[in-house]
Write an enzyme that holds these catalytic residues in place. Structure first.
Site, PDB file in Angstrom:
ATOM      1  N   ASN A 181       0.662  -1.363   0.087  1.00  0.00           N
ATOM      2  CA  ASN A 181      -0.101  -0.060   0.077  1.00  0.00           C
ATOM      3  C   ASN A 181       0.739   1.288  -0.057  1.00  0.00           C
ATOM      4  O   ASN A 181       0.220   2.376  -0.043  1.00  0.00           O
ATOM      5  CB  ASN A 181      -0.972   0.262   1.201  1.00  0.00           C
ATOM      6  CG  ASN A 181      -1.995  -0.967   1.244  1.00  0.00           C
ATOM      7  OD1 ASN A 181      -2.198  -1.629   0.090  1.00  0.00           O
ATOM      8  ND2 ASN A 181      -2.626  -1.098   2.110  1.00  0.00           N
ATOM      9  N   LYS A 182       2.197   1.150   0.057  1.00  0.00           N
ATOM     10  CA  LYS A 182       2.954   2.223   0.401  1.00  0.00           C
ATOM     11  C   LYS A 182       3.183   2.961  -0.987  1.00  0.00           C
ATOM     12  O   LYS A 182       2.903   2.483  -2.124  1.00  0.00           O
ATOM     13  CB  LYS A 182       4.205   2.031   0.960  1.00  0.00           C
ATOM     14  CG  LYS A 182       4.092   1.352   2.206  1.00  0.00           C
ATOM     15  CD  LYS A 182       3.336   2.212   3.462  1.00  0.00           C
ATOM     16  CE  LYS A 182       3.369   1.728   4.675  1.00  0.00           C
ATOM     17  NZ  LYS A 182       2.252   0.660   5.071  1.00  0.00           N
TER      18      LYS A 182
END
Ligand code: PLP
Length: 374
Positions: A181-182
Site C-alpha cells: 500500500n505504500k
C-alpha cells in the site's frame, strides 16, 4: 460501477518483465537486484548508506539493535500509528513510552515530548503519519539536547520533504516501508537509512543470521541475527517503482488538492492539515462526525462499501489494543490519539485514480453522510 479500492499498487509491464527475467536467471534470492536497489535508494537519500530487507518492522528492530537498545531502556513514540512502531521496542526487550498526538498534524505532540523523557530514555520513534513530516528541526533539537537516538518511522513518507530537505537525506536512522500500500512497493519490504558504513556492515550481518563470510569458504557467526533479507524478485519491483516515485507522488498531490476542492465543508468532516509542501499524500484521511452518524464509523464504512467505495481505518489508537491494555494502558491516557483513532477514515487515493473518481467519492460521501445523519 467498478469497486474503487482505497489504494492499489501500480506495477508497469517493464517491471513485470524484469521480475520474469529474475525468475529465469537462476538467482532469485538476494543478489544483483538487491544491490542495485540499495544503490538507487542511497542516491535518493543523498548518498547515505541504505540497506533493504523484507519489512520496515524488521528495519526498525535492527535500528534499535544497532543503537544498543534493550532491557531497561525506554523508547518514546506515538500511539497514533501502526502497531509495528511500538511492537519493535518490546521485541528488543525495551519499554515503549507513548506521547499523545497533536490534533492538526496527527503526529507526535512535540510540546509534550520532553515531559516524557526520563534517565532511561534512549530513543524516539517519530512517525510521519499519512506521509506528513514531523517537524524535523524541533524533533532533532530535542533529541540532540537529551542525547537520544532517533529512529524515524518513515514507513509512509518516502518522497516527503521537510522544508525542502528530503526525508531520508538527513537525520539519524530512517526506516521506509515498501509494503503493497505504500507510495512505492516491493510487495513486502523496506529499507533502513544509516549513518556510516560500520552500521551498514552490522546491519548486513544482523539481516542474515549474524554470519560473516570470508574468501575461500570460511565463515563465522559472532552475533545473533535474523532472517530478514529481501529477494531479487522484490528488489526488481522496487527498481521499477523508484523510477516512477516522483511522478506517483505528484499525482497524489493533485488528487489531494481535488479532495480539498470538492469535499462539502458543511458535512462536518475534519480534514487533514492542508500542507502541500511537507507530505507525499500517502493517505487522505478526514475525521468523521461520528456522534452525528447512525452506526458511527462502522455505519459509514459499510454504506460506502455498499456504494462501491473502499474506505480503510489507519489506525485506531494503539494503546487501546488488548495487548497494550494488558500492559496497563487505558482509555483516557492519550485523548487526542483516541479522538483521531475513533474518527479517522482513509479515502481512496492512489496514482492511477482518475479525477472523476475523486468526484465520485465526494458525491457518495455526501449522500452517505446525509442518509445516516441523526
Ligand atoms: C507507520 C508504519 N510503521 C511501520 C509499518 C510497518 O511496515 P512493514 O509492513 O513494512 O513492516 C507500517 C506499515 O504499514 C506503517 O504504516
Amino acid at each position: 460501477m467498478e469497486f474503487l479500492n482505497f489504494t492499489r499498487p501500480d506495477i508497469d509491464e517493464e517491471t513485470i518483465a524484469d521480475v520474469a527475467n529474475v525468475l529465469r536467471s537462476g538467482w532469485i534470492t538476494s543478489g544483483p537486484k538487491v544491490k542495485a536497489l540499495e544503490a538507487a535508494l542511497s542516491e535518493y537519500c543523498g548518498g547515505r548508506p541504505v540497506r533493504v530487507l523484507n519489512s520496515a518492522t524488521g528495519g526498525m528492530e535492527l535500528a534499535l539493535r544497532l543503537a544498543g537498545i534493550g532491557p531497561g531502556d525506554e523508547v518514546i513514540t506515538t500511539p497514533m500509528s501502526w502497531v509495528a512502531t511500538a511492537n519493535v521496542t518490546i521485541t528488543v526487550g525495551a519499554t515503549p513510552v507513548f506521547v499523545d498526538a497533536e490534533r492538526s498534524t496527527r503526529n507526535i505532540d512535540l510540546d509534550k515530548l520532553e515531559a516524557a523523557i526520563t534517565p532511561r530514555t534512549k530513543a524516539i520513534i517519530p512517525v510521519d503519519l499519512a506521509g506528513l513530516a514531523v517537524d524535523r528541526d524541533r524533533l532533532y533539537d530535542i533529541a540532540n539536547r537529551h542525547k537520544l537516538r532517533v529512529i524515524e518511522d518513515a514507513a509512509q513518507s518516502i518522497g516527503t520533504s521537510w522544508k525542502g530537505r528530503r526525508v531520508g537525506s538527513t537525520g539519524d536512522f530512517v526506516s521506509f516501508s515498501f509494503h503493497a500500500n505504500k507510495n512505492m512497493t516491493t510487495a513486502e519490504g523496506g529499507c533502513l537509512v544509516m549513518n556510516n558504513e560500520e552500521e551498514a556492515r552490522l546491519f548486513e550481518k544482523l539481516r542474515l543470521q549474524g554470519v560473516t563470510r570470508f574468501p575461500g569458504g570460511e565463515m563465522d557467526m559472532d552475533v545473533l541475527g535474523y532472517k530478514f533479507n529481501l529477494t531479487d524478485m522484490a528488489a526488481a519491483i522496487g527498481l521499477g517503482q523508484i523510477k516512477r516515485l516522483e511522478a506517483f507522488n505528484a499525482r497524489r498531490g493533485l488528487l489531494a488538492k481535488l479532495y480539498f476542492q470538492q469535499i462539502d465543508r458543511s458535512l462536518g468532516l475534519e480534514l487533514p492539515l492542508e500542507d502541500h509542501e511537507n507530505t507525499n499524500w500517502h493517505m487522505f484521511q478526514p475525521l468523521l462526525p461520528i456522534e452525528k452518524l447512525r452506526g458511527g464509523r462502522k455505519g459509514f464504512i459499510e454504506a460506502m462499501h455498499e456504494r462501491g467505495i473502499g474506505v480503510g481505518v489507519h489506525y485506531p489508537a494503539m494503546h487501546l489494543f488488548s495487548y497494550y491494555r494488558e500492559r496497563g494502558f487505558k482509555p483516557g491516557d492519550f485523548p487526542v490519539a483516541e479522538y483521531i483513532g475513533a474518527r479517522t477514515v482513509t479515502l481512496p487515493l492512489f496514482p492511477a485514480m482518475r479525477d472523476d473518481d475523486v468526484t465520485r467519492v465526494c458525491d457518495t460521501m455526501h449522500d452517505v453522510i446525509q442518509s445516516l445523519a441523526l
